[in-house]
Design a protein around this motif. Structure first.
Motif: not given
Length: 98
Positions: A21-28
């Motif tokens: 979730p943290q990695a995806w939030r950074i991408v988004r």
């Protein structure tokens, strides 16, 4: 499957999935202001050492789980350290729709 194997499997899943979730939030969002580079540096180092430990013991569950955690936490650390334009470029490559 005994309770030790179940506990180990659940722990491995939680440890591995928790960075997604943290990695995806950074991408988004491209936002890493609240992430501590020191904390993630220690986390990445820890997962690298756990992977090496697993390799030394020949324990595939340690190797696989910690390798995945290493890659995900290293991605978060790298994104935290990148300047904004490069962070944007990486995130755009991963998710062009964002």
């Amino acid at each position: 499957m005994n309770w030790v194997a179940v506990a180990g499997t659940l722990a491995a899943l939680c440890s591995t999935i928790c960075f997604v979730p943290q990695a995806w939030r950074i991408v988004r969002t491209r936002d890493t202001k609240a992430i501590s580079p020191l904390t993630y540096s220690l986390t990445v180092t820890g997962f690298a050492l756990w992977t090496a430990y697993g390799l030394g013991l020949g324990q595939w569950p340690l190797i696989v789980t910690n390798s995945i955690c290493f890659v995900l936490s290293a991605f978060i650390l790298i994104m935290t350290l990148l300047p904004r334009p490069k962070k944007e470029a990486v995130a755009e490559t991963i998710d062009p729709a964002a």
